[in-house]
Design an enzyme around this catalytic site. Structure first.
Site, mmCIF file in Angstrom:
data_model
loop_
_atom_site.group_PDB
_atom_site.id
_atom_site.type_symbol
_atom_site.label_atom_id
_atom_site.label_comp_id
_atom_site.label_asym_id
_atom_site.label_seq_id
_atom_site.Cartn_x
_atom_site.Cartn_y
_atom_site.Cartn_z
ATOM 1 N N TYR A 265 7.293 18.350 -36.667
ATOM 2 C CA TYR A 265 6.909 17.562 -35.235
ATOM 3 C C TYR A 265 8.530 18.542 -34.824
ATOM 4 O O TYR A 265 9.554 17.343 -33.724
ATOM 5 C CB TYR A 265 7.374 15.881 -35.421
ATOM 6 C CG TYR A 265 6.216 15.133 -35.789
ATOM 7 C CD1 TYR A 265 5.714 14.508 -34.334
ATOM 8 C CD2 TYR A 265 5.993 14.524 -36.328
ATOM 9 C CE1 TYR A 265 3.965 14.012 -34.369
ATOM 10 C CE2 TYR A 265 4.863 13.455 -36.647
ATOM 11 C CZ TYR A 265 4.175 13.465 -35.490
ATOM 12 O OH TYR A 265 2.853 12.806 -36.205
ATOM 13 N N ASN B 33 1.058 4.169 -34.819
ATOM 14 C CA ASN B 33 -0.199 4.092 -34.307
ATOM 15 C C ASN B 33 -1.308 4.441 -35.068
ATOM 16 O O ASN B 33 -1.858 5.094 -34.609
ATOM 17 C CB ASN B 33 0.024 5.126 -32.897
ATOM 18 C CG ASN B 33 1.218 6.206 -33.336
ATOM 19 O OD1 ASN B 33 0.692 6.549 -34.036
ATOM 20 N ND2 ASN B 33 0.788 6.939 -31.717
ATOM 21 N N PHE C 59 13.577 9.090 -30.793
ATOM 22 C CA PHE C 59 12.659 8.355 -32.198
ATOM 23 C C PHE C 59 12.541 9.586 -33.086
ATOM 24 O O PHE C 59 11.606 9.180 -33.827
ATOM 25 C CB PHE C 59 11.283 7.530 -31.428
ATOM 26 C CG PHE C 59 10.525 8.777 -30.565
ATOM 27 C CD1 PHE C 59 9.802 9.468 -31.931
ATOM 28 C CD2 PHE C 59 10.090 8.907 -29.366
ATOM 29 C CE1 PHE C 59 9.072 10.487 -30.809
ATOM 30 C CE2 PHE C 59 9.349 9.605 -28.440
ATOM 31 C CZ PHE C 59 8.930 10.959 -29.699
ATOM 32 N N HIS D 246 -3.217 11.101 -35.562
ATOM 33 C CA HIS D 246 -2.161 12.096 -34.489
ATOM 34 C C HIS D 246 -3.483 12.738 -34.636
ATOM 35 O O HIS D 246 -4.476 13.131 -34.703
ATOM 36 C CB HIS D 246 -1.110 12.761 -35.821
ATOM 37 C CG HIS D 246 -1.602 14.622 -35.220
ATOM 38 N ND1 HIS D 246 -0.088 14.444 -34.166
ATOM 39 C CD2 HIS D 246 -1.809 15.533 -34.803
ATOM 40 C CE1 HIS D 246 -0.020 15.915 -33.470
ATOM 41 N NE2 HIS D 246 -0.350 16.295 -34.268
ATOM 42 N N GLU E 178 -0.897 23.931 -35.421
ATOM 43 C CA GLU E 178 -0.667 23.225 -36.620
ATOM 44 C C GLU E 178 -2.050 22.986 -37.826
ATOM 45 O O GLU E 178 -1.080 22.979 -38.347
ATOM 46 C CB GLU E 178 -0.958 21.577 -35.829
ATOM 47 C CG GLU E 178 0.216 21.223 -34.526
ATOM 48 C CD GLU E 178 0.170 19.774 -33.829
ATOM 49 O OE1 GLU E 178 0.541 19.750 -32.906
ATOM 50 O OE2 GLU E 178 -1.773 19.338 -33.843
ATOM 51 N N LYS F 235 -2.003 8.738 -40.550
ATOM 52 C CA LYS F 235 -1.183 8.699 -40.764
ATOM 53 C C LYS F 235 -0.875 7.792 -41.648
ATOM 54 O O LYS F 235 -1.737 7.035 -41.741
ATOM 55 C CB LYS F 235 -0.168 8.531 -39.263
ATOM 56 C CG LYS F 235 0.008 8.813 -37.934
ATOM 57 C CD LYS F 235 0.513 8.701 -36.464
ATOM 58 C CE LYS F 235 0.800 9.614 -36.038
ATOM 59 N NZ LYS F 235 1.896 9.425 -34.714
HETATM 60 P P1 IDP Z 1 1.069 11.412 -29.108
HETATM 61 O O1 IDP Z 1 0.873 11.163 -30.874
HETATM 62 O O2 IDP Z 1 0.033 10.284 -28.013
HETATM 63 O O3 IDP Z 1 1.303 12.521 -28.953
HETATM 64 P P2 IDP Z 1 3.624 11.742 -28.183
HETATM 65 O O4 IDP Z 1 4.838 11.798 -27.638
HETATM 66 O O5 IDP Z 1 2.934 13.584 -29.184
HETATM 67 O O6 IDP Z 1 2.506 10.756 -28.956
HETATM 68 O O7 IDP Z 1 4.507 11.360 -29.411
HETATM 69 C C1 IDP Z 1 4.714 11.597 -31.200
HETATM 70 C C2 IDP Z 1 4.351 10.395 -32.214
HETATM 71 O O8 IDP Z 1 5.529 10.136 -32.690
HETATM 72 C C3 IDP Z 1 3.956 9.478 -31.903
HETATM 73 O O9 IDP Z 1 2.314 9.509 -32.262
HETATM 74 C C4 IDP Z 1 4.629 8.297 -32.272
HETATM 75 O O10 IDP Z 1 3.641 8.196 -33.469
HETATM 76 C C5 IDP Z 1 5.637 8.171 -32.028
HETATM 77 N N1 IDP Z 1 6.612 8.208 -31.380
HETATM 78 C C6 IDP Z 1 6.027 8.560 -29.809
HETATM 79 N N2 IDP Z 1 7.000 7.640 -28.375
HETATM 80 C C7 IDP Z 1 7.526 6.627 -30.000
HETATM 81 C C8 IDP Z 1 8.534 5.992 -29.029
HETATM 82 O O11 IDP Z 1 9.110 5.526 -28.018
HETATM 83 N N3 IDP Z 1 9.349 5.245 -30.214
HETATM 84 C C9 IDP Z 1 9.175 5.431 -31.455
HETATM 85 N N4 IDP Z 1 7.993 6.910 -31.876
HETATM 86 C C10 IDP Z 1 7.558 6.964 -31.102
HETATM 87 MG MG MG Z 2 2.106 14.588 -29.032
#
Ligand code: IDP
Ligand code: MG
Length: 142
Positions: free
Chosen positions: A54, A117, A62, A120, A131, A14
């Protein structure tokens, strides 16, 4: 196309990790963990491209923050192959929130927050196929 020895998943380094200069370290961790790179490129998504990628999270609170972040700088998109690739790549990434990610995971080491984070990964083989095809054409898969 080379013989396929495992299954495919889709990954992104990312914009936060690219900005921090971590592309090389993360790719080393990926290949050291036994993944084969089948496709890889550096791209800079537009806001619309990030929203399309997304789309499943459209209704989440978010979504705006996420698509702004993902279109805010270059990222590396990858097709990764391994036995049980979807699960193996999510295990190497660690929990969504780096604060909850296990020691030795990429998000623990390189992630700063639940939003930023570092990486992905697809959550199913079906989504991995979707994807990969969002970012790569057939001839870009080696
Ligand atoms: P994942 O990436 O571990 O599969 P997902 O729930 O699919 O997690 O969420 C996609 C992405 O959205 C996350 O990797 C993160 O970058 C972002 N995200 C998820 N939850 C939050 C939140 O509570 N606040 C801000 N960004 C979030
Ligand atoms: Mg996810």
């Amino acid at each position: 196309m080379a013989e396929q020895v495992g299954t495919l998943t889709f990954g992104i380094i990312k914009p936060d990790a690219v900005r921090a200069g971590k592309i090389g370290q993360i790719i080393a961790r990926i290949t050291d963990s036994g993944f084969h790179l089948r496709a890889m490129k550096l791209i800079h998504m537009t806001r619309r491209e990030a929203e399309g990628f997304y789309a499943i999270h459209r209704e989440r609170p978010f979504f705006g923050e996420l698509t702004e972040f993902m279109s805010g700088g270059p990222c590396v998109v990858m097709a990764l192959e391994k036995d049980g690739a979807v699960r193996a790549w999510r295990d190497l990434m660690g929990a969504t929130n780096p604060a909850q990610a296990e020691e030795g995971t990429l998000r623990k080491e390189f992630g700063a927050s639940v939003g930023e984070n570092a990486v992905h990964g697809s959550d199913s083989e079906e989504n991995a196929r979707l994807e990969i095809s969002y970012f790569f054409s057939q001839i870009e898969l080696v």
